[in-house]
Design an enzyme around this catalytic site. Sequence first.
Site, PDB file in Angstrom:
ATOM      1  N   GLY A 108       2.730  -1.171   4.396  1.00  0.00           N
ATOM      2  CA  GLY A 108       2.691   0.242   4.040  1.00  0.00           C
ATOM      3  C   GLY A 108       4.093   0.764   3.792  1.00  0.00           C
ATOM      4  O   GLY A 108       4.683   0.552   2.726  1.00  0.00           O
ATOM      5  N   GLY A 109       4.658   1.433   4.798  1.00  0.00           N
ATOM      6  CA  GLY A 109       5.955   2.109   4.646  1.00  0.00           C
ATOM      7  C   GLY A 109       7.040   1.258   4.011  1.00  0.00           C
ATOM      8  O   GLY A 109       7.768   1.723   3.119  1.00  0.00           O
ATOM      9  N   ASN A 128       0.866  -1.180   0.000  1.00  0.00           N
ATOM     10  CA  ASN A 128       0.000   0.000   0.000  1.00  0.00           C
ATOM     11  C   ASN A 128       0.905   1.232   0.000  1.00  0.00           C
ATOM     12  O   ASN A 128       1.459   1.606   1.024  1.00  0.00           O
ATOM     13  CB  ASN A 128      -0.892  -0.042   1.257  1.00  0.00           C
ATOM     14  CG  ASN A 128      -1.742   1.198   1.393  1.00  0.00           C
ATOM     15  OD1 ASN A 128      -1.852   2.012   0.478  1.00  0.00           O
ATOM     16  ND2 ASN A 128      -2.365   1.355   2.557  1.00  0.00           N
ATOM     17  N   TRP A 129       1.027   1.851  -1.165  1.00  0.00           N
ATOM     18  CA  TRP A 129       1.945   3.002  -1.281  1.00  0.00           C
ATOM     19  C   TRP A 129       1.364   4.269  -0.676  1.00  0.00           C
ATOM     20  O   TRP A 129       2.053   5.263  -0.540  1.00  0.00           O
ATOM     21  CB  TRP A 129       2.272   3.255  -2.757  1.00  0.00           C
ATOM     22  CG  TRP A 129       3.110   2.194  -3.396  1.00  0.00           C
ATOM     23  CD1 TRP A 129       3.657   1.087  -2.802  1.00  0.00           C
ATOM     24  CD2 TRP A 129       3.520   2.142  -4.777  1.00  0.00           C
ATOM     25  NE1 TRP A 129       4.373   0.351  -3.727  1.00  0.00           N
ATOM     26  CE2 TRP A 129       4.299   0.980  -4.939  1.00  0.00           C
ATOM     27  CE3 TRP A 129       3.299   2.961  -5.880  1.00  0.00           C
ATOM     28  CZ2 TRP A 129       4.859   0.612  -6.168  1.00  0.00           C
ATOM     29  CZ3 TRP A 129       3.848   2.608  -7.101  1.00  0.00           C
ATOM     30  CH2 TRP A 129       4.630   1.452  -7.243  1.00  0.00           C
ATOM     31  N   LYS A 130       0.097   4.269  -0.373  1.00  0.00           N
ATOM     32  CA  LYS A 130      -0.592   5.463   0.139  1.00  0.00           C
ATOM     33  C   LYS A 130      -0.327   6.642  -0.814  1.00  0.00           C
ATOM     34  O   LYS A 130      -0.201   6.426  -2.013  1.00  0.00           O
ATOM     35  CB  LYS A 130      -0.169   5.748   1.584  1.00  0.00           C
ATOM     36  CG  LYS A 130      -0.289   4.490   2.456  1.00  0.00           C
ATOM     37  CD  LYS A 130      -0.179   4.748   3.916  1.00  0.00           C
ATOM     38  CE  LYS A 130      -0.287   3.435   4.675  1.00  0.00           C
ATOM     39  NZ  LYS A 130      -0.298   3.576   6.103  1.00  0.00           N
ATOM     40  N   GLU A 186      -5.571  -5.105  10.744  1.00  0.00           N
ATOM     41  CA  GLU A 186      -4.595  -4.035  10.941  1.00  0.00           C
ATOM     42  C   GLU A 186      -4.930  -3.272  12.221  1.00  0.00           C
ATOM     43  O   GLU A 186      -5.755  -2.348  12.200  1.00  0.00           O
ATOM     44  CB  GLU A 186      -4.655  -3.044   9.774  1.00  0.00           C
ATOM     45  CG  GLU A 186      -4.236  -3.607   8.443  1.00  0.00           C
ATOM     46  CD  GLU A 186      -3.617  -2.510   7.580  1.00  0.00           C
ATOM     47  OE1 GLU A 186      -2.453  -2.691   7.189  1.00  0.00           O
ATOM     48  OE2 GLU A 186      -4.262  -1.494   7.329  1.00  0.00           O
ATOM     49  N   GLU A 196      -7.001   4.882   7.795  1.00  0.00           N
ATOM     50  CA  GLU A 196      -6.790   6.302   7.456  1.00  0.00           C
ATOM     51  C   GLU A 196      -8.025   6.884   6.777  1.00  0.00           C
ATOM     52  O   GLU A 196      -8.349   8.048   6.959  1.00  0.00           O
ATOM     53  CB  GLU A 196      -5.534   6.437   6.575  1.00  0.00           C
ATOM     54  CG  GLU A 196      -4.275   6.288   7.421  1.00  0.00           C
ATOM     55  CD  GLU A 196      -3.092   5.672   6.702  1.00  0.00           C
ATOM     56  OE1 GLU A 196      -3.081   5.656   5.447  1.00  0.00           O
ATOM     57  OE2 GLU A 196      -2.175   5.201   7.399  1.00  0.00           O
ATOM     58  N   HIS A 200      -9.632   1.280   4.901  1.00  0.00           N
ATOM     59  CA  HIS A 200      -8.368   1.473   5.615  1.00  0.00           C
ATOM     60  C   HIS A 200      -8.595   2.450   6.766  1.00  0.00           C
ATOM     61  O   HIS A 200      -9.397   3.384   6.652  1.00  0.00           O
ATOM     62  CB  HIS A 200      -7.309   2.012   4.643  1.00  0.00           C
ATOM     63  CG  HIS A 200      -5.939   2.001   5.243  1.00  0.00           C
ATOM     64  ND1 HIS A 200      -5.521   2.967   6.129  1.00  0.00           N
ATOM     65  CD2 HIS A 200      -4.910   1.131   5.114  1.00  0.00           C
ATOM     66  CE1 HIS A 200      -4.277   2.692   6.517  1.00  0.00           C
ATOM     67  NE2 HIS A 200      -3.893   1.577   5.919  1.00  0.00           N
ATOM     68  N   GLY A 209       2.234   2.215  11.090  1.00  0.00           N
ATOM     69  CA  GLY A 209       3.241   3.273  11.015  1.00  0.00           C
ATOM     70  C   GLY A 209       3.921   3.593  12.332  1.00  0.00           C
ATOM     71  O   GLY A 209       4.587   4.615  12.459  1.00  0.00           O
ATOM     72  N   SER A 269       3.090  -2.060  10.548  1.00  0.00           N
ATOM     73  CA  SER A 269       4.524  -2.104  10.876  1.00  0.00           C
ATOM     74  C   SER A 269       5.203  -3.416  10.488  1.00  0.00           C
ATOM     75  O   SER A 269       6.071  -3.914  11.216  1.00  0.00           O
ATOM     76  CB  SER A 269       4.749  -1.804  12.368  1.00  0.00           C
ATOM     77  OG  SER A 269       4.374  -0.473  12.648  1.00  0.00           O
TER      78      SER A 269
END
Length: 258
Positions: free
Chosen positions: A240-241, A11-13, A174, A104, A102, A180, A219
């Site tokens: 993600g990151g 997930n590149w956001k 999640e 966010e 998600h 994150g 994470s």
Amino acid sequence: MQLVRKLIVGNWKMNGTLPEAQSLIRQITADKPWPKNTDNPPLVVLCPSHPMIHPVAMMLDGYDWLTIGAQDCYTQDIGAFTGDVSAMILQSLGVKYCIVGHSERRRLHNETNQVIAQKILCCQKRQITPILCIGETIDERNKGATSAVLEQQLQESLNFEVTNVVSSLVVAYEPVWAIGTGKIPSKQEIIFAHQHIRKIIMQHHLYRRITPVILYGGSVKPDNAAEIVCGDGVDGLLVGGASLKASDFRNIIAACIQ
Ligand code: PGA
């Protein structure tokens, strides 16, 4: 039921320009990220922001271990909804998976389980596999409410009462407090949450005939991926990151070969 082929979602956001995305994909695909003789390579889904879906999909064409996903879709197929993107449009771009709900989006765009339910139906109508994200906040965890929160999110967003189109489903567990932050639940907690999610889904007659794929997200890093993914019932990872750094993402993919 344990899947043989793990699913890894990147997930590149809202990160990266098109040249950066192209460079990242070139690095990820420079050669296969796993040792040579593997019968069951994982399937890797890359989810760039909407404007990059088409060029990224073009670059992934021809790879049997890579496919294209989206980060969200709208609740309608067509119409005067400035700025929104429908599952119908995503389907026309070749999108196979779409992240829905998600945390966010729940937090920053006030998405409710009811809105998420509509998005899931839109995806299923368009043969796009929804990746439904659920998870508890730190307060809910501290109150011991994790199981109840997961159950409510599933019941309401899978629209158990009215759904009549069910093809395939991915659920990503999640925990909001793990996204994150560098913090993750214990392996036992992850396994327990996966079992709980699977049990709730399988109890429903509409979902009994599909095999839900259940991922862990929050994470995930190269140094914890192998430990998480070998947990009983963990079918893969939502990253993600660490999916934005080619070497980290390649190491996570390699960690899923067991
Ligand atoms: P993270 O994000 O891997 O950076 O924690 C996961 C996610 O938001 O899906």
